[in-house]
Design a protein around this motif. Structure first.
Motif, mmCIF file in Angstrom:
data_model
loop_
_atom_site.group_PDB
_atom_site.id
_atom_site.type_symbol
_atom_site.label_atom_id
_atom_site.label_comp_id
_atom_site.label_asym_id
_atom_site.label_seq_id
_atom_site.Cartn_x
_atom_site.Cartn_y
_atom_site.Cartn_z
ATOM 1 N N ALA A 251 0.830 -1.203 0.000
ATOM 2 C CA ALA A 251 0.000 0.000 0.000
ATOM 3 C C ALA A 251 0.863 1.250 0.000
ATOM 4 C CB ALA A 251 -0.923 -0.009 1.214
ATOM 5 N N THR A 252 1.946 1.228 0.755
ATOM 6 C CA THR A 252 2.838 2.380 0.816
ATOM 7 C C THR A 252 3.470 2.651 -0.545
ATOM 8 O OG1 THR A 252 3.310 1.998 3.153
ATOM 9 C CG2 THR A 252 4.904 3.325 1.919
ATOM 10 N N ARG A 253 3.872 1.579 -1.238
ATOM 11 C CA ARG A 253 4.457 1.756 -2.575
ATOM 12 C C ARG A 253 3.430 2.327 -3.550
ATOM 13 N NH1 ARG A 253 6.891 -3.219 -1.143
ATOM 14 N NH2 ARG A 253 5.287 -4.380 -2.283
ATOM 15 N N ALA A 254 2.211 1.795 -3.521
ATOM 16 C CA ALA A 254 1.172 2.291 -4.427
ATOM 17 C C ALA A 254 0.830 3.742 -4.106
ATOM 18 C CB ALA A 254 -0.073 1.409 -4.333
ATOM 19 N N GLN A 255 0.758 4.080 -2.824
ATOM 20 C CA GLN A 255 0.463 5.450 -2.427
ATOM 21 C C GLN A 255 1.579 6.398 -2.878
ATOM 22 O OE1 GLN A 255 -2.346 6.633 -0.438
ATOM 23 N NE2 GLN A 255 -1.558 8.548 -1.285
ATOM 24 N N ALA A 256 2.827 5.958 -2.735
ATOM 25 C CA ALA A 256 3.952 6.787 -3.162
ATOM 26 C C ALA A 256 3.908 7.029 -4.666
ATOM 27 C CB ALA A 256 5.270 6.122 -2.760
ATOM 28 N N HIS A 257 3.532 6.004 -5.419
ATOM 29 C CA HIS A 257 3.424 6.164 -6.869
ATOM 30 C C HIS A 257 2.327 7.170 -7.201
ATOM 31 C CE1 HIS A 257 4.145 4.013 -10.907
ATOM 32 N NE2 HIS A 257 3.568 5.172 -11.139
ATOM 33 N N PHE A 258 1.198 7.055 -6.514
ATOM 34 C CA PHE A 258 0.094 7.997 -6.724
ATOM 35 C C PHE A 258 0.556 9.430 -6.432
ATOM 36 C CE2 PHE A 258 -3.357 10.431 -4.695
ATOM 37 C CZ PHE A 258 -4.243 10.523 -5.764
ATOM 38 N N ASP A 259 1.259 9.617 -5.315
ATOM 39 C CA ASP A 259 1.726 10.953 -4.948
ATOM 40 C C ASP A 259 2.712 11.511 -5.969
ATOM 41 O OD1 ASP A 259 0.181 10.931 -2.658
ATOM 42 O OD2 ASP A 259 1.793 10.175 -1.379
ATOM 43 N N ALA A 260 3.476 10.624 -6.605
ATOM 44 C CA ALA A 260 4.518 11.069 -7.538
ATOM 45 C C ALA A 260 3.980 11.387 -8.925
ATOM 46 C CB ALA A 260 5.604 9.993 -7.653
ATOM 47 N N ILE A 261 2.740 11.030 -9.196
ATOM 48 C CA ILE A 261 2.198 11.214 -10.545
ATOM 49 C C ILE A 261 2.037 12.681 -10.887
ATOM 50 C CG2 ILE A 261 0.082 10.900 -11.912
ATOM 51 C CD1 ILE A 261 -0.051 8.044 -10.830
ATOM 52 N N GLY A 262 1.776 13.524 -9.881
ATOM 53 C CA GLY A 262 1.784 14.957 -10.159
ATOM 54 C C GLY A 262 0.446 15.643 -10.096
ATOM 55 N N ALA A 263 -0.503 15.138 -9.302
ATOM 56 C CA ALA A 263 -1.763 15.853 -9.141
ATOM 57 C C ALA A 263 -1.490 17.192 -8.471
ATOM 58 C CB ALA A 263 -2.730 15.026 -8.284
ATOM 59 N N PRO A 264 -2.269 18.215 -8.809
ATOM 60 C CA PRO A 264 -2.002 19.539 -8.245
ATOM 61 C C PRO A 264 -2.308 19.586 -6.759
ATOM 62 C CG PRO A 264 -4.085 19.547 -9.390
ATOM 63 C CD PRO A 264 -3.455 18.217 -9.664
ATOM 64 N N HIS A 265 -1.602 20.451 -6.054
ATOM 65 C CA HIS A 265 -1.862 20.672 -4.641
ATOM 66 C C HIS A 265 -2.803 21.861 -4.494
ATOM 67 C CE1 HIS A 265 1.197 17.786 -3.427
ATOM 68 N NE2 HIS A 265 1.979 18.317 -4.350
ATOM 69 N N ILE A 266 -3.584 21.855 -3.433
ATOM 70 C CA ILE A 266 -4.584 22.897 -3.246
ATOM 71 C C ILE A 266 -3.962 24.279 -3.140
ATOM 72 C CG2 ILE A 266 -4.704 22.844 -0.732
ATOM 73 C CD1 ILE A 266 -7.689 23.000 -3.174
ATOM 74 N N GLY A 267 -2.675 24.368 -2.798
ATOM 75 C CA GLY A 267 -2.019 25.658 -2.671
ATOM 76 C C GLY A 267 -1.464 26.197 -3.971
ATOM 77 N N ASP A 268 -1.577 25.473 -5.068
ATOM 78 C CA ASP A 268 -1.020 25.939 -6.325
ATOM 79 C C ASP A 268 -1.680 27.253 -6.736
ATOM 80 O OD1 ASP A 268 0.561 23.747 -6.422
ATOM 81 O OD2 ASP A 268 -0.654 22.633 -7.864
ATOM 82 N N PRO A 269 -0.909 28.265 -7.129
ATOM 83 C CA PRO A 269 -1.495 29.560 -7.496
ATOM 84 C C PRO A 269 -2.543 29.458 -8.598
ATOM 85 C CG PRO A 269 0.875 29.759 -7.226
ATOM 86 C CD PRO A 269 0.560 28.289 -7.153
#
Length: 305
Positions: A251-269
């Motif tokens: 699960a940790t590996r899959a979550q890390a892959h998801f995080d690395a894909i590049g979805a925008p963060h809510i703080g992005d201008p």
């Protein structure tokens, strides 16, 4: 809604075997840019030279050059610049259907469906092209308003996006417990769309809902191996492994892959600027560089069953 909020909404809420499928609804449905989804299925940019597109944008008042820039950036996994380009495109033409379609898709794929619903609530959805309505239906389904999602999908079920609309209606039948044969109908779609990650993802979730954990988990593993950039499957696999198969390492590996894909963060201008509650369907002067603005107020839209 932050990524942690989305994960909390999607996380398994009970130990029963059927609960996980309801928890994973947020990544279940087939989206459209055209009438397909996934970064690999985005329309190809007309020009892959952004400098040329910038020059074109300066010599015309059309929304098209900025849409092409958004396609170029989205295809490279750069969601924040894609959102900035979409803002510029829709500032020029608030009704430009390709930009609205891509916007709804990016909001859905990046887990920002609640903000997307808030933005599209001001639109006359029934007058928009099928591809836009199909994607907006996914936003509504994602926040739990399956009645609105179903209405939009039914309006596209006979048009240019009929296949995708009917696949989504089948899954909504399953989610709403209105049709016991929904899983079989989804699997029939798999024959025609064997290489479509959204359909495979749907079938995996349908099998999980039916209690067939082994098949559902296997399909998600195969899907993440074949389409590693398809973020919903990575997140779904992480949830299944962590909350159902108790494989914390996997699960940790899959979550890390998801995080690395590049979805925008809510703080992005660009994200703040685009979803500013005061953003109107007008054509203000095009800013040279999108500027950050105050964070959008929480959406008041609530999904209903």
């Amino acid at each position: 809604m932050t990524r942690s909020d989305a994960e909390q909404r999607m996380s398994v809420r009970a130990s029963g075997r059927r609960s996980i499928c309801d928890a994973l609804l947020g990544a279940a449905l087939l989206a459209a840019a055209g009438c397909a989804s996934g970064r690999h299925d985005l329309p190809s940019p007309r020009i892959r030279d952004e400098a040329a597109l910038q020059t074109e944008a300066k010599t015309t008042h059309s929304a098209e050059p900025f849409y092409q820039m958004a396609l170029l950036r989205a295809g490279q996994g750069q969601t924040e610049p894609a959102l900035a380009a979409l803002k510029a495109s829709l500032d020029r033409d608030p009704a430009y259907a390709p930009s609205l379609t891509l916007l709804a898709k990016l909001l859905h794929d990046s887990g920002r469906s609640a903000e997307g619903v808030h933005y599209f609530e001001s639109k006359k959805l029934d007058t928009l092209p099928d591809a836009v309505r199909l994607n907006v239906a996914l936003l509504y389904a994602d926040v739990g308003n399956t009645l609105k999602a179903r209405k939009l999908l039914q309006g596209t079920a006979q048009g240019t996006c009929a296949d995708a609309a009917n696949a989504n209606l089948a899954y909504l039948d399953l989610v709403d417990d209105q049709n016991a044969t929904a899983a079989q109908r989804l699997e029939k779609n798999l024959g025609a769309y064997a290489d479509n990650p959204e359909i495979v993802n749907n079938v995996a979730l349908a099998r999980l809902r039916a209690g067939d954990v082994e098949t559902g988990a296997r399909l998600l593993r195969e899907l993440t191996e074949k389409h590693p950039e398809f973020a919903p499957a990575q997140l779904n696999l992480a949830l299944v492994l962590r909350n159902y198969l108790f494989d914390e390492d996997g699960a940790t590996r899959a979550q890390a892959h998801f995080d690395a894909i590049g979805a925008p963060h809510i703080g992005d201008p660009a994200w703040h600027d685009f979803l500013e509650p005061g953003h109107e369907d007008a054509a203000p002067p095009l800013p040279a560089v999108p500027e950050a603005s105050a964070a959008p107020k929480p959406s008041s839209t609530k999904g209903q069953r």
